[in-house]
Design a protein around this motif. Structure first.
Motif, PDB file in Angstrom:
ATOM      1  N   GLN A  25       0.330  -1.150   0.182  1.00 23.15           N
ATOM      2  CA  GLN A  25       0.006   0.048  -0.312  1.00 23.15           C
ATOM      3  C   GLN A  25       1.119   0.783  -0.336  1.00 23.15           C
ATOM      4  OE1 GLN A  25      -2.292   1.494   3.654  1.00 23.15           O
ATOM      5  NE2 GLN A  25      -3.927   0.438   2.130  1.00 23.15           N
ATOM      6  N   ASP A  26       1.978   1.530   0.716  1.00 23.39           N
ATOM      7  CA  ASP A  26       2.220   2.552   0.620  1.00 23.39           C
ATOM      8  C   ASP A  26       3.529   2.057   1.465  1.00 23.39           C
ATOM      9  OD1 ASP A  26       3.342   3.547   4.271  1.00 23.39           O
ATOM     10  OD2 ASP A  26       1.627   1.989   4.444  1.00 23.39           O
ATOM     11  N   THR A  27       4.796   2.992   1.255  1.00 23.02           N
ATOM     12  CA  THR A  27       6.558   2.625   1.128  1.00 23.02           C
ATOM     13  C   THR A  27       7.261   3.724   1.874  1.00 23.02           C
ATOM     14  OG1 THR A  27       7.765   2.038  -0.291  1.00 23.02           O
ATOM     15  CG2 THR A  27       6.865   3.371  -0.633  1.00 23.02           C
ATOM     16  N   GLY A  28       8.649   3.248   1.594  1.00 28.99           N
ATOM     17  CA  GLY A  28       8.944   4.346   3.078  1.00 28.99           C
ATOM     18  C   GLY A  28      11.011   4.033   2.583  1.00 28.99           C
ATOM     19  N   PRO A  29      10.618   4.304   1.244  1.00 26.18           N
ATOM     20  CA  PRO A  29      12.633   4.190   0.648  1.00 26.18           C
ATOM     21  C   PRO A  29      13.248   5.081   1.343  1.00 26.18           C
ATOM     22  CG  PRO A  29      10.794   5.690  -1.324  1.00 26.18           C
ATOM     23  CD  PRO A  29      10.055   4.792   0.362  1.00 26.18           C
ATOM     24  N   LEU A  30      14.131   4.453   1.773  1.00 21.71           N
ATOM     25  CA  LEU A  30      14.802   5.786   2.458  1.00 21.71           C
ATOM     26  C   LEU A  30      16.204   6.643   1.434  1.00 21.71           C
ATOM     27  CD1 LEU A  30      17.399   3.431   4.781  1.00 21.71           C
ATOM     28  CD2 LEU A  30      16.072   5.062   5.532  1.00 21.71           C
ATOM     29  N   VAL A  31      16.020   7.831   1.446  1.00 22.74           N
ATOM     30  CA  VAL A  31      16.362   9.268   0.695  1.00 22.74           C
ATOM     31  C   VAL A  31      17.301   9.570   1.840  1.00 22.74           C
ATOM     32  CG1 VAL A  31      14.280   9.140  -1.505  1.00 22.74           C
ATOM     33  CG2 VAL A  31      14.273  10.230   0.878  1.00 22.74           C
ATOM     34  N   TYR A  32      17.655  10.889   0.617  1.00 25.95           N
ATOM     35  CA  TYR A  32      18.809  11.864   1.596  1.00 25.95           C
ATOM     36  C   TYR A  32      17.872  13.010   1.517  1.00 25.95           C
ATOM     37  CZ  TYR A  32      22.816  14.633   2.599  1.00 25.95           C
ATOM     38  OH  TYR A  32      23.982  15.356   3.824  1.00 25.95           O
ATOM     39  N   PHE A  33      17.720  14.087   2.563  1.00 25.41           N
ATOM     40  CA  PHE A  33      17.206  15.632   3.421  1.00 25.41           C
ATOM     41  C   PHE A  33      18.294  15.645   3.457  1.00 25.41           C
ATOM     42  CE2 PHE A  33      12.981  13.640   4.751  1.00 25.41           C
ATOM     43  CZ  PHE A  33      12.770  13.568   3.723  1.00 25.41           C
ATOM     44  N   TYR A  34      18.264  17.291   2.727  1.00 21.30           N
ATOM     45  CA  TYR A  34      20.043  18.485   2.533  1.00 21.30           C
ATOM     46  C   TYR A  34      19.213  19.821   2.779  1.00 21.30           C
ATOM     47  CZ  TYR A  34      20.264  18.831  -2.446  1.00 21.30           C
ATOM     48  OH  TYR A  34      20.242  19.072  -3.826  1.00 21.30           O
ATOM     49  N   ASN A  35      20.156  20.620   2.785  1.00 20.06           N
ATOM     50  CA  ASN A  35      19.769  21.758   2.962  1.00 20.06           C
ATOM     51  C   ASN A  35      20.756  22.743   2.011  1.00 20.06           C
ATOM     52  OD1 ASN A  35      20.228  24.912   3.181  1.00 20.06           O
ATOM     53  ND2 ASN A  35      19.073  24.728   5.195  1.00 20.06           N
ATOM     54  N   LYS A  36      20.125  22.667   0.653  1.00 18.15           N
ATOM     55  CA  LYS A  36      21.542  22.820  -0.396  1.00 18.15           C
ATOM     56  C   LYS A  36      21.862  24.724  -0.227  1.00 18.15           C
ATOM     57  CE  LYS A  36      21.059  23.513  -5.079  1.00 18.15           C
ATOM     58  NZ  LYS A  36      19.211  23.485  -6.436  1.00 18.15           N
ATOM     59  N   ALA A  37      21.501  25.206   0.977  1.00 19.10           N
ATOM     60  CA  ALA A  37      21.646  26.733   0.799  1.00 19.10           C
ATOM     61  C   ALA A  37      23.081  27.065   1.474  1.00 19.10           C
ATOM     62  CB  ALA A  37      20.695  27.755   1.031  1.00 19.10           C
ATOM     63  N   GLU A  38      23.273  25.750   2.495  1.00 17.93           N
ATOM     64  CA  GLU A  38      24.048  25.381   2.989  1.00 17.93           C
ATOM     65  C   GLU A  38      25.150  24.762   3.343  1.00 17.93           C
ATOM     66  OE1 GLU A  38      24.562  27.003   6.725  1.00 17.93           O
ATOM     67  OE2 GLU A  38      22.301  27.977   6.743  1.00 17.93           O
ATOM     68  N   PHE A  39      24.829  23.671   1.651  1.00 17.88           N
ATOM     69  CA  PHE A  39      26.010  23.821   1.381  1.00 17.88           C
ATOM     70  C   PHE A  39      26.670  24.361   0.724  1.00 17.88           C
ATOM     71  CE2 PHE A  39      25.229  18.380   0.840  1.00 17.88           C
ATOM     72  CZ  PHE A  39      24.865  18.230   2.306  1.00 17.88           C
ATOM     73  N   GLU A  40      25.936  25.182  -0.143  1.00 15.52           N
ATOM     74  CA  GLU A  40      26.861  26.046  -1.261  1.00 15.52           C
ATOM     75  C   GLU A  40      27.294  27.240  -0.770  1.00 15.52           C
ATOM     76  OE1 GLU A  40      23.087  27.945  -2.832  1.00 15.52           O
ATOM     77  OE2 GLU A  40      23.095  26.000  -4.682  1.00 15.52           O
ATOM     78  N   LYS A  41      26.326  27.168   0.536  1.00 18.15           N
ATOM     79  CA  LYS A  41      28.404  28.251   1.640  1.00 18.15           C
ATOM     80  C   LYS A  41      29.371  27.198   2.204  1.00 18.15           C
ATOM     81  CE  LYS A  41      23.600  30.487   3.880  1.00 18.15           C
ATOM     82  NZ  LYS A  41      23.429  30.784   5.513  1.00 18.15           N
ATOM     83  N   LEU A  42      29.049  26.013   1.852  1.00 15.48           N
ATOM     84  CA  LEU A  42      30.342  25.664   2.332  1.00 15.48           C
ATOM     85  C   LEU A  42      30.931  24.975   1.084  1.00 15.48           C
ATOM     86  CD1 LEU A  42      28.557  22.701   4.987  1.00 15.48           C
ATOM     87  CD2 LEU A  42      30.309  24.665   5.249  1.00 15.48           C
TER      88      LEU A  42
END
Length: 436
Positions: free
Chosen positions: A151-168
């Motif tokens: 019925q439903d699913t929970g595939p693992l993915v990656y959440f990230y803050n793109k703006a903070e990544f770019e600052k680094l």
């Protein structure tokens, strides 16, 4: 160690605060079988939220009943815990009062099967197989036989803050393990963390990551074959151990307020998460970084070529004493492909028949990204993983062992060796044969 119940309660509380739903498992009681003059009545028990603003299950079912006068469905909601559901289903099957269909978590399905509560519906499931992602479909199977539909699913993915990544100066999500660890060290030097190690999620998330490159449990003949120390497990342990040794990952338990605090204070800017965590993550953030977060597929960080694994989700199974499995499966395929209605319940549908639209609140937080499209891609990239009966005991031991790696009293690899021992012991305690 945070218990599974606390994980579930925390998740449900966070979702309720947003007026959205989280996938559950099914139970309740209803009259199984009645037919009048050719009319068949199917009963379906569920634990979907049915909260305000959602398309209610009974309203979805009403559409079916209007279009299918010869196959009428009665849906009932059970408000208890998953463990209570299993006990009730066991009692009801023995008394002949169980429903035709019941929602069951993927991790619980093998246990329900072992208790003799399910009906082999492979002959009907095969014709609907292409309506669902292959990974979730494999989770409704035991030894190659199907007992319902996902019925439903929970595939693992990656959440990230793109703006903070770019600052680094991190212009994109790293693709390989070495690239990721290098980026994580760079971020940690600036007081930022692009990965979290969640000890209370070892049994759910880390098992999914490790299992993405190959399942841990197989049935050979009449015996279970167990191998939790696969190459994927070793690669997963190596990845997290390197991050912990370099102090380049947070170690806050997922369902502890400290995890939310790490997002709110801007220190945690990236983490692996299940797709169903999207609304919960938004709540955890308190709005921090809204519009800056994105969802990406996992890189080849765990030795599995970029495949992903399961964390949560549920199927609907046909119970042993259903006298109308063909009709039950016909309805079930229809219900589980009502994508917009299921999304309204807060689910990430396993169906591939229709693209799910990203809710506007989610789109706002994730910078206008169509994250449901990303979740669908992850669904289709999920490795085949089968749980064993009594997996909850294995998950609890994994969480306990994972906590020791945070203070240096243990290693991440210990999670998988303890999973091996606990898996074998649990199966034997259930009276099941294990091939050593």
């Amino acid at each position: 160690m945070v218990s599974h119940n606390k994980r579930l309660v925390a998740a449900l509380a966070a979702v309720a605060a947003m007026g959205m739903g989280l996938a559950g498992c099914g139970s309740d009681t209803a009259n199984t079988d009645s037919s009048d003059g050719g009319k068949v009545t199917i009963t379906y028990m569920h634990r979907l939220p049915d909260s305000e603003g959602m398309t209610l299950v009974n309203d979805i079912v009403a559409k079916w009943n209007k279009e299918h006068p010869d196959i009428q469905v009665k849906a009932t909601k059970f408000d208890g815990k998953a463990s209570e559901m299993i006990k009730k289903l066991e009692t009801d099957v023995k008394s002949g009062e169980a429903p035709d269909l019941a929602q069951v978590g993927y991790a619980e399905l093998p246990e329900v099967f072992t208790k003799g509560l399910l009906q082999d519906v492979t002959q009907y499931a095969e014709q609907y197989k292409d309506h669902f992602a292959s990974g979730p479909y494999s989770l409704v199977q035991v030894d190659g036989k199907a007992y319902g539909l996902p019925q439903d699913t929970g595939p693992l993915v990656y959440f990230y803050n793109k703006a903070e990544f770019e600052k680094l100066g991190i212009t994109e999500v790293p693709k390989t393990q070495s690239e990721f660890i290098e980026a994580a060290k760079k971020a940690a030097a600036a007081g930022k963390y692009i990965m979290s190690y969640q000890p209370d999620e070892a049994g759910n998330m880390i098992s999914g990551l490790a299992g993405a490159s190959g399942g841990w449990y197989k049935v050979k003949g009449s015996s279970w074959v167990v191998n939790t120390e696969t190459d994927g497990s070793k690669a997963t342990a190596d990845f997290y151990q390197q991050l912990l040794d370099a102090k380049a990952a947070t170690t806050n338990p997922r369902w502890d307020p400290s995890f939310d605090a790490s997002i709110k204070d801007g220190s945690l800017i990236g983490t692996v998460a299940a797709a169903w965590e999207a609304p919960l993550f938004m709540t955890s953030s308190g709005g921090t970084g809204s519009g800056e977060w994105q969802v990406a597929q996992l890189g080849d960080w765990f030795g599995n070529g970029g495949k992903t694994g399961p964390d949560g989700g549920s199927a609907v199974a046909v119970l042993k004493n259903s006298k109308h499995p063909k009709e039950a499966m016909e309805f079930l395929d229809w219900f589980n492909t009502q994508v917009p209605d299921l999304v309204s319940q807060g689910l990430v549908p396993a169906a591939t028949t229709e693209d799910a639209e990203t809710p506007s609140e989610w789109s706002t937080f994730f910078g206008g990204q169509d994250i449901m499209k990303e979740f669908k891609t992850a669904n289709n990239n999920m490795g085949d993983f089968t749980y064993m009966p009594g997996f909850s005991a294995v998950a609890a031991k994994m969480n306990e062992t994972a906590a020791k790696a945070t203070d240096g009293s243990g290693k991440v690899a210990d999670i998988f060796s303890d999973a091996q021992t606990t898996s074998v012991d649990t199966l034997k305690n259930l009276g099941l044969s294990v091939s050593e």
